[in-house]
Scaffold this active site. Structure first.
Site, PDB file in Angstrom:
ATOM      1  N   SER A 163       8.995  17.276 -68.001  1.00 11.94           N
ATOM      2  CA  SER A 163       7.966  15.511 -66.821  1.00 11.94           C
ATOM      3  C   SER A 163       9.195  15.821 -65.610  1.00 11.94           C
ATOM      4  O   SER A 163       8.827  16.214 -64.561  1.00 11.94           O
ATOM      5  CB  SER A 163       8.133  14.363 -68.210  1.00 11.94           C
ATOM      6  N   ARG A 180      10.116  -0.268 -70.097  1.00 10.46           N
ATOM      7  CA  ARG A 180       9.770   0.689 -70.937  1.00 10.46           C
ATOM      8  C   ARG A 180       8.449   0.183 -71.652  1.00 10.46           C
ATOM      9  O   ARG A 180       7.287   1.185 -71.901  1.00 10.46           O
ATOM     10  CB  ARG A 180      11.330  -0.164 -72.062  1.00 10.46           C
ATOM     11  N   ASP A 199      -2.429  14.380 -72.885  1.00 12.05           N
ATOM     12  CA  ASP A 199      -0.870  14.021 -72.128  1.00 12.05           C
ATOM     13  C   ASP A 199      -1.774  12.912 -71.708  1.00 12.05           C
ATOM     14  O   ASP A 199      -3.364  13.319 -70.549  1.00 12.05           O
ATOM     15  CB  ASP A 199      -0.346  15.226 -70.943  1.00 12.05           C
ATOM     16  N   HIS A 211       2.444  13.090 -74.097  1.00 11.39           N
ATOM     17  CA  HIS A 211       3.137  13.361 -73.353  1.00 11.39           C
ATOM     18  C   HIS A 211       4.118  13.751 -74.241  1.00 11.39           C
ATOM     19  O   HIS A 211       5.131  14.816 -73.870  1.00 11.39           O
ATOM     20  CB  HIS A 211       3.318  12.939 -72.273  1.00 11.39           C
ATOM     21  N   ASP A 212       4.783  13.189 -75.054  1.00  9.76           N
ATOM     22  CA  ASP A 212       5.943  13.549 -75.740  1.00  9.76           C
ATOM     23  C   ASP A 212       6.028  14.627 -76.605  1.00  9.76           C
ATOM     24  O   ASP A 212       7.142  15.133 -77.197  1.00  9.76           O
ATOM     25  CB  ASP A 212       6.230  12.496 -76.508  1.00  9.76           C
TER      26      ASP A 212
END
Length: 389
Positions: free
Chosen positions: A168, A237, A335, A368-369
């Site tokens: 990332s 967040r 992603d 993405h994670d």
């Protein structure tokens, strides 16, 4: 204990950049007279110092990539070393027999300059004033983070790392390292990243910066003796979280009960598990991270410019100096933070520059994670490429 089948119990180490060196000049002209970097090491460094893998962490990561570290750094952390910090964030990837096999490789992971897990940053006490740096801590660039870690490598006697890996935002730093210090790395592994910042990323980062800056408790960054800007950081967040995992994964995770909003709202009432889940992610995050550090890393991301940082006229020129390197580029098909077309662009630049590369697309429904959650999808390619070179 969880994680002990990997590298086991680990401790944070510290590198001190001394005042006697005449100051560390930053990319925007300011100077730090000295600084500290918190880092961890997994595996044994060879006598020739030629088996080192440098690992750059993501936006809200830390130096604690693998193993079990219950205590955390003994300075500069406060109460942020929460239970979820004890197990390294890439533990499933680093250790004996894992993707980055510590029986062969020595992994070094560093908390960024400006960080909040032991490295010198806004929350650390300034020796000159006896108070946290706060708003007086300078702006940073990607090159500042890389240069500070090059100083650590020099201290460790490492002239060239076998590989640099960055996930990332860490991938942006890995590319900066590879292009600005081409002779110091052989293998470059950017995971779910790109060579520039997309328009969507710039908008998302700006939204998060606005959320923190406009929290009344932020006080321009000087909040350490008062109440921290928890609402602004929680909102930041929440803004970012929806790009880190897929919407389908969010929906699956949100099939629980609606919980208390902890006084976050004065009029609106949480009505669905999805709303409750997103708020929970924000409120949980503020317990382990510092708003000023979050802003510093967002600022690095927002203003990342590989051409400016290398002095090259275009990307092909920038990467021509890297023809002796090999690249393993990972995309994640779901992603929505660093879209797969950003990695395709990187691979095309490498091709035109004459740099050898392999491009792997991971098929995942976790977004993405996936690079944190699904070692089985990455390990065969990681292990093979690390060991083949």
């Amino acid at each position: 204990m969880v994680g002990l089948d990997g590298v086991g119990e680990v401790e944070t180490r510290f590198f001190e950049y001394p005042e006697s060196r005449g100051g560390f000049r930053l990319g925007r002209g300011q100077v730090l007279s000295s600084f500290r970097l918190a880092y961890e090491v997994y595996g044994e460094m060879s006598a020739a110092r030629d088996n080192v893998v440098l690992l750059f962490h993501a936006l809200s990561g830390s130096q604690h990539a693998a193993g079990w570290n219950r205590r955390g750094p003994v300075v500069g952390v406060g109460t942020r070393w929460t239970d979820e910090m004890h197990l390294g964030w890439w533990d499933a990837f680093v250790g004996p027999g894992r993707a980055v096999d510590t029986r062969r490789w020595c992994v070094v992971c560093v908390n960024y300059l400006g960080g909040c897990y032991g490295s010198t940053g806004p929350s650390v006490v300034d020796p000159a004033t006896g108070k946290p740096f706060g708003s007086r801590f300078p702006h940073l660039t990607a090159s500042d983070i890389v240069d500070s870690q090059v100083n650590l490598l020099d201290e460790l006697g490492v002239e060239q790392v076998h590989a640099v890996i960055g996930n990332s935002v860490g991938g942006l730093l890995a590319l900066n390292f590879a292009v600005r210090y081409p002779g110091r790395v052989r293998l470059v592994i950017p995971v779910a990243t790109g060579i520039h910042v997309s328009v969507l990323q710039r908008i998302m980062s700006l939204e998060q910066i606005v959320a923190i800056e406009n929290d009344p408790d932020f006080r321009g960054g000087d909040y350490y003796e008062e109440r921290p800007p928890d609402r602004g950081l929680a909102l930041a967040r929440m803004i970012s979280h929806k790009t880190f995992i897929s919407l389908a994964a969010i929906e699956r995770r949100a099939r629980g009960e609606v919980v208390s909003d902890d006084g976050f709202f004065s009029w609106y009432g949480l009505g669905t598990p999805l709303e409750s889940y997103m708020l929970h992610q924000g409120l949980k995050f503020v317990r382990r991270f510092d708003a000023n550090t979050y802003l510093r890393v967002l600022d690095i991301w927002q203003k990342f410019d590989l051409l400016e940082q290398t002095g090259a006229t275009n990307f092909e020129v920038a990467f021509e100096r890297c023809r002796h390197q090999r690249y393993l580029v990972f995309s994640i098909d779901s992603d929505v933070c660093f879209y797969p077309d950003q990695q395709r662009e990187l691979v095309e630049v490498l091709r035109r520059a004459g740099v050898a590369s392999m491009h792997i697309t991971v098929h995942s429904d976790k977004g993405h994670d996936s690079f944190l959650l699904e070692p089985a999808l990455f390990t065969p390619h990681l292990a093979h490429t690390l060991n083949a070179l």
